[in-house]
Design a protein around this motif. Structure first.
Motif, PDB file in Angstrom:
ATOM      1  N   ASP A  69       0.848  -1.190   0.000  1.00 37.03           N
ATOM      2  CA  ASP A  69       0.000   0.000   0.000  1.00 37.03           C
ATOM      3  C   ASP A  69       0.883   1.239   0.000  1.00 37.03           C
ATOM      4  N   GLY A  70       0.821   2.020  -1.088  1.00 35.31           N
ATOM      5  CA  GLY A  70       1.657   3.217  -1.176  1.00 35.31           C
ATOM      6  C   GLY A  70       1.381   4.213  -0.075  1.00 35.31           C
ATOM      7  N   GLY A  71       0.129   4.322   0.328  1.00 29.86           N
ATOM      8  CA  GLY A  71      -0.220   5.246   1.401  1.00 29.86           C
ATOM      9  C   GLY A  71       0.408   4.851   2.710  1.00 29.86           C
ATOM     10  N   PHE A  72       0.473   3.560   2.991  1.00 23.27           N
ATOM     11  CA  PHE A  72       1.109   3.080   4.214  1.00 23.27           C
ATOM     12  C   PHE A  72       2.598   3.408   4.216  1.00 23.27           C
ATOM     13  N   VAL A  73       3.243   3.254   3.080  1.00 25.88           N
ATOM     14  CA  VAL A  73       4.679   3.550   2.982  1.00 25.88           C
ATOM     15  C   VAL A  73       4.934   5.032   3.231  1.00 25.88           C
ATOM     16  N   ILE A  74       4.110   5.898   2.616  1.00 23.63           N
ATOM     17  CA  ILE A  74       4.275   7.341   2.808  1.00 23.63           C
ATOM     18  C   ILE A  74       4.021   7.724   4.263  1.00 23.63           C
ATOM     19  N   TYR A  75       2.991   7.145   4.849  1.00 16.98           N
ATOM     20  CA  TYR A  75       2.686   7.419   6.257  1.00 16.98           C
ATOM     21  C   TYR A  75       3.856   7.010   7.152  1.00 16.98           C
ATOM     22  N   THR A  76       4.413   5.845   6.909  1.00 13.13           N
ATOM     23  CA  THR A  76       5.514   5.345   7.740  1.00 13.13           C
ATOM     24  C   THR A  76       6.732   6.249   7.634  1.00 13.13           C
ATOM     25  N   LEU A  77       7.048   6.689   6.416  1.00 15.80           N
ATOM     26  CA  LEU A  77       8.183   7.581   6.213  1.00 15.80           C
ATOM     27  C   LEU A  77       7.977   8.912   6.934  1.00 15.80           C
ATOM     28  N   ALA A  78       6.794   9.501   6.762  1.00 18.54           N
ATOM     29  CA  ALA A  78       6.506  10.787   7.397  1.00 18.54           C
ATOM     30  C   ALA A  78       6.509  10.672   8.921  1.00 18.54           C
ATOM     31  N   ALA A  79       5.919   9.604   9.445  1.00 17.66           N
ATOM     32  CA  ALA A  79       5.868   9.433  10.897  1.00 17.66           C
ATOM     33  C   ALA A  79       7.260   9.242  11.485  1.00 17.66           C
ATOM     34  N   SER A  80       8.133   8.558  10.758  1.00 20.89           N
ATOM     35  CA  SER A  80       9.499   8.345  11.245  1.00 20.89           C
ATOM     36  C   SER A  80      10.266   9.660  11.339  1.00 20.89           C
ATOM     37  N   ILE A  81      10.061  10.535  10.363  1.00 19.01           N
ATOM     38  CA  ILE A  81      10.714  11.848  10.416  1.00 19.01           C
ATOM     39  C   ILE A  81      10.114  12.691  11.540  1.00 19.01           C
ATOM     40  N   MET A  82       8.809  12.592  11.707  1.00 16.16           N
ATOM     41  CA  MET A  82       8.115  13.406  12.707  1.00 16.16           C
ATOM     42  C   MET A  82       8.612  13.136  14.123  1.00 16.16           C
ATOM     43  N   VAL A  83       8.788  11.865  14.478  1.00 16.16           N
ATOM     44  CA  VAL A  83       9.145  11.549  15.860  1.00 16.16           C
ATOM     45  C   VAL A  83      10.576  11.932  16.202  1.00 16.16           C
ATOM     46  N   GLY A  86       2.621  -2.468  14.386  1.00 14.29           N
ATOM     47  CA  GLY A  86       3.925  -2.957  14.822  1.00 14.29           C
ATOM     48  C   GLY A  86       5.035  -2.548  13.888  1.00 14.29           C
ATOM     49  N   LEU A  87       4.790  -2.622  12.592  1.00 15.49           N
ATOM     50  CA  LEU A  87       5.806  -2.251  11.610  1.00 15.49           C
ATOM     51  C   LEU A  87       6.050  -0.742  11.599  1.00 15.49           C
ATOM     52  N   VAL A  88       4.994   0.040  11.778  1.00 20.30           N
ATOM     53  CA  VAL A  88       5.151   1.491  11.845  1.00 20.30           C
ATOM     54  C   VAL A  88       5.982   1.887  13.061  1.00 20.30           C
ATOM     55  N   LEU A  89       5.642   1.305  14.203  1.00 21.25           N
ATOM     56  CA  LEU A  89       6.374   1.635  15.429  1.00 21.25           C
ATOM     57  C   LEU A  89       7.838   1.215  15.333  1.00 21.25           C
ATOM     58  N   LEU A  90       8.109   0.104  14.657  1.00 20.23           N
ATOM     59  CA  LEU A  90       9.499  -0.310  14.462  1.00 20.23           C
ATOM     60  C   LEU A  90      10.251   0.687  13.595  1.00 20.23           C
ATOM     61  N   ALA A  91       9.598   1.177  12.546  1.00 15.10           N
ATOM     62  CA  ALA A  91      10.240   2.159  11.674  1.00 15.10           C
ATOM     63  C   ALA A  91      10.533   3.458  12.415  1.00 15.10           C
ATOM     64  N   GLU A  92       9.690   3.785  13.382  1.00  9.08           N
ATOM     65  CA  GLU A  92       9.873   5.017  14.153  1.00  9.08           C
ATOM     66  C   GLU A  92      10.877   4.853  15.287  1.00  9.08           C
ATOM     67  N   ALA A  93      11.212   3.609  15.630  1.00 11.98           N
ATOM     68  CA  ALA A  93      12.015   3.364  16.826  1.00 11.98           C
ATOM     69  C   ALA A  93      13.387   4.028  16.763  1.00 11.98           C
ATOM     70  N   MET A  94      14.067   3.899  15.630  1.00 13.37           N
ATOM     71  CA  MET A  94      15.397   4.482  15.523  1.00 13.37           C
ATOM     72  C   MET A  94      15.345   5.996  15.642  1.00 13.37           C
ATOM     73  N   ALA A  95      14.315   6.595  15.044  1.00  8.88           N
ATOM     74  CA  ALA A  95      14.179   8.051  15.135  1.00  8.88           C
ATOM     75  C   ALA A  95      13.939   8.486  16.578  1.00  8.88           C
ATOM     76  N   VAL A  96      13.126   7.724  17.301  1.00  7.22           N
ATOM     77  CA  VAL A  96      12.857   8.041  18.702  1.00  7.22           C
ATOM     78  C   VAL A  96      14.124   7.897  19.535  1.00  7.22           C
ATOM     79  N   LEU A  97      14.920   6.881  19.207  1.00  6.27           N
ATOM     80  CA  LEU A  97      16.154   6.637  19.959  1.00  6.27           C
ATOM     81  C   LEU A  97      17.196   7.718  19.701  1.00  6.27           C
ATOM     82  N   ILE A  98      17.144   8.331  18.526  1.00  6.16           N
ATOM     83  CA  ILE A  98      18.130   9.346  18.160  1.00  6.16           C
ATOM     84  C   ILE A  98      17.713  10.738  18.618  1.00  6.16           C
ATOM     85  N   GLY A  99      16.407  11.049  18.579  1.00  6.53           N
ATOM     86  CA  GLY A  99      15.914  12.403  18.790  1.00  6.53           C
ATOM     87  C   GLY A  99      16.369  13.097  20.065  1.00  6.53           C
ATOM     88  N   PRO A 100      15.857  12.720  21.253  1.00 10.52           N
ATOM     89  CA  PRO A 100      16.231  13.409  22.489  1.00 10.52           C
ATOM     90  C   PRO A 100      17.719  13.383  22.819  1.00 10.52           C
TER      91      PRO A 100
END
Length: 473
Positions: free
Chosen positions: A229-243, A361-375
């Motif tokens: 699903d292209g929309g899911f991929v775009i959402y995952t990318l945007a959410a990873s940058i956001m966090v 689960g896959l979205v949260l995994l994609a965001e995990a590295m960004a969350v770990l790096i941010g603060p």
């Protein structure tokens, strides 16, 4: 992108949109509160930890970052556990883990030990509660789902308002060790919330007909087909940058006020202000997202909320006194509440109930590295510059960039598909027109699956008939 998937429940059971669902919503409210407010509320103890262990801002920021990284990074593990054992058992075990981590942390003698206990163990426990609660909420609500998501997300600011001053009081009376011990006891309430997650049962008359389908679904512990699903991929990318920048300001705003010379209680009160505004922003945004005209376009409302949040961070970087920080917390609370109310509603609209347990689960995994790096990276920047302005500017740029990725990706996907029929009815009309003009074979049928097969068999005519676009953001 912009279409909404119809949710029929995990086994063909229609969402009740009420009844026991309100008890499930209450449990989600508590779980969301602990999951999102806890990493921010723990920041109240950072000054004490810095003095005791002689460490810097970046070292203490790792506690909140590890908590969030566990909440996000263990997403696939939670998905597998839920699909294998069910939501209720997973949440009961998660509640025990969350409590145990904070209790053990109260006896730690080094910052590394706190990373492992308050960070890893408690973070895993909160993750095992947070994701299953969202899955159950999605199963119990359909028509009222945006409102339910908004009310559930309001648990975060409510608990932030309560836990931040409570943590300050516990630190003054019992020190950070006593505070951790008491907070660990409070986390046992996650087990109570897990007990509320009663699974939906299919009607007896439909068991025989749906048994094969159910068995087939249960064999898939993690469904990777969502990446088609292209929309899911775009959402995952945007959410990873956001966090990368979303959680930075709440973590550092208390220390910012303390460095300006304000008392600890006044500094902690900033989180209370932020949380109080957030309480009202989330349900209101949920109600707006549920409106008939807005719901199919909630991705644009989500993009606006992220731009609003990023702009608020940029303006907050210019705060030089307590009044400026108060204004920042008010507007940040509004924008942060909008993001919190919409982020999982948009994801639910993309993938539907059947694939949501794997998708989140896959979205949260994609965001995990960004969350770990941010603060921690923000803490390093603060240690190097000793100026909070740069921390807030970087956070604002990151969140604004994510909004542009989501909005532009959504716009171009819609523009590309707007030239094609968007519904089965449109495909039927095109088929009938072609048949009347003798441009298609006689055996062409209105079913979208057969239309796809027709296109494969007759590639030279694929400009005549098109299939339904996949659901995107």
């Amino acid at each position: 992108m912009g279409a909404v998937v119809a949710d029929d429940g995990p086994s063909g059971v229609k969402a009740p949109d009420g009844g026991w669902g309100w008890a499930v919503l209450f449990g989600c409210f508590i779980i969301t509160g602990f999951s999102y407010a806890f990493p921010k509320a723990v920041s109240v103890f950072f000054k004490e930890l810095i003095r005791e262990f002689s460490i810097g801002y970046s070292d203490t920021a790792w506690i909140s970052s590890i908590l969030l990284a566990m909440l996000y990074g263990t997403g696939p593990l939670c998905s597998v556990c839920v699909n294998r054992f069910g939501c209720r058992p997973v949440m009961l075990v998660g509640g025990l883990f969350a409590s145990m981590g904070m209790v053990i942390a109260s006896f730690c003698t080094s910052i590394v030990q706190i990373y492992l206990t308050a960070g890893v163990i408690t973070g895993l426990g909160l993750a095992l509660n947070f994701q299953p609660s969202l899955i159950m909420l999605n199963r119990y609500f359909d028509k009222r789902r945006p409102l339910a998501n908004g009310l559930s997300a309001a648990g975060s600011p409510v608990f932030l308002c309560a836990l931040s001053p409570l943590g300050q009081i516990l630190q003054h009376k019992y020190g950070w060790r006593g505070g951790f011990l008491i907070l660990g006891g409070m986390l046992l309430n996650c087990c109570v919330c897990g007990a509320l997650m009663r699974p939906l049962e299919p009607p007896k008359k439909s068991e025989a007909t749906k048994e094969p389908a159910e068995k087939q679904v249960k064999k898939k512990l993690l469904d990777f087909s969502v990446f088609k699903d292209g929309g899911f991929v775009i959402y995952t990318l945007a959410a990873s940058i956001m966090v990368l920048g979303l959680f930075v300001p709440p973590v550092f705003v208390v220390s910012y006020a303390k460095d300006l010379g304000y008392q600890d209680t006044r500094a902690a009160f900033l989180l209370t202000i932020l949380g109080f505004i957030d309480i009202f922003a989330r349900p209101i945004c949920g109600m707006v997202a549920g409106l008939k005209w807005v719901r199919p376009r909630c991705v644009y409302l989500f993009s606006f909320s992220m731009i609003f949040n990023g702009f608020t961070d940029l303006m907050g970087s210019m705060s030089v006194d307590y009044g400026g920080l108060v204004v920042f917390c008010i507007f940040f609370g509004i924008s942060y509440g909008m993001v919190g109310a919409l982020q999982f509603e948009v994801l639910m609209a993309i993938v539907g109930t059947q694939k949501f347990s794997s998708a989140i689960g896959l979205v949260l995994l994609a965001e995990a590295m960004a969350v770990l790096i941010g603060p921690p990276s923000a803490g390093k920047l603060l240690d190097a510059t000793q100026r909070y302005m740069f921390v807030f500017i970087i956070a604002g740029i990151e969140v604004t960039t994510s909004a542009l990725v989501l909005a532009l990706g959504n716009f171009f996907c819609i523009k590309k598909k707007s030239e094609e029929p968007h519904t089965k009815e449109a495909a039927v009309e095109r088929e009938e027109l072609n048949k009347s003009e003798d441009k298609t074979p006689e055996d062409a049928k209105v079913d979208s699956i057969e239309v796809e097969q027709f296109l494969k068999d007759e590639p030279e005519k694929n400009g005549e008939v098109v299939t339904n676009p996949e659901t995107c953001v």
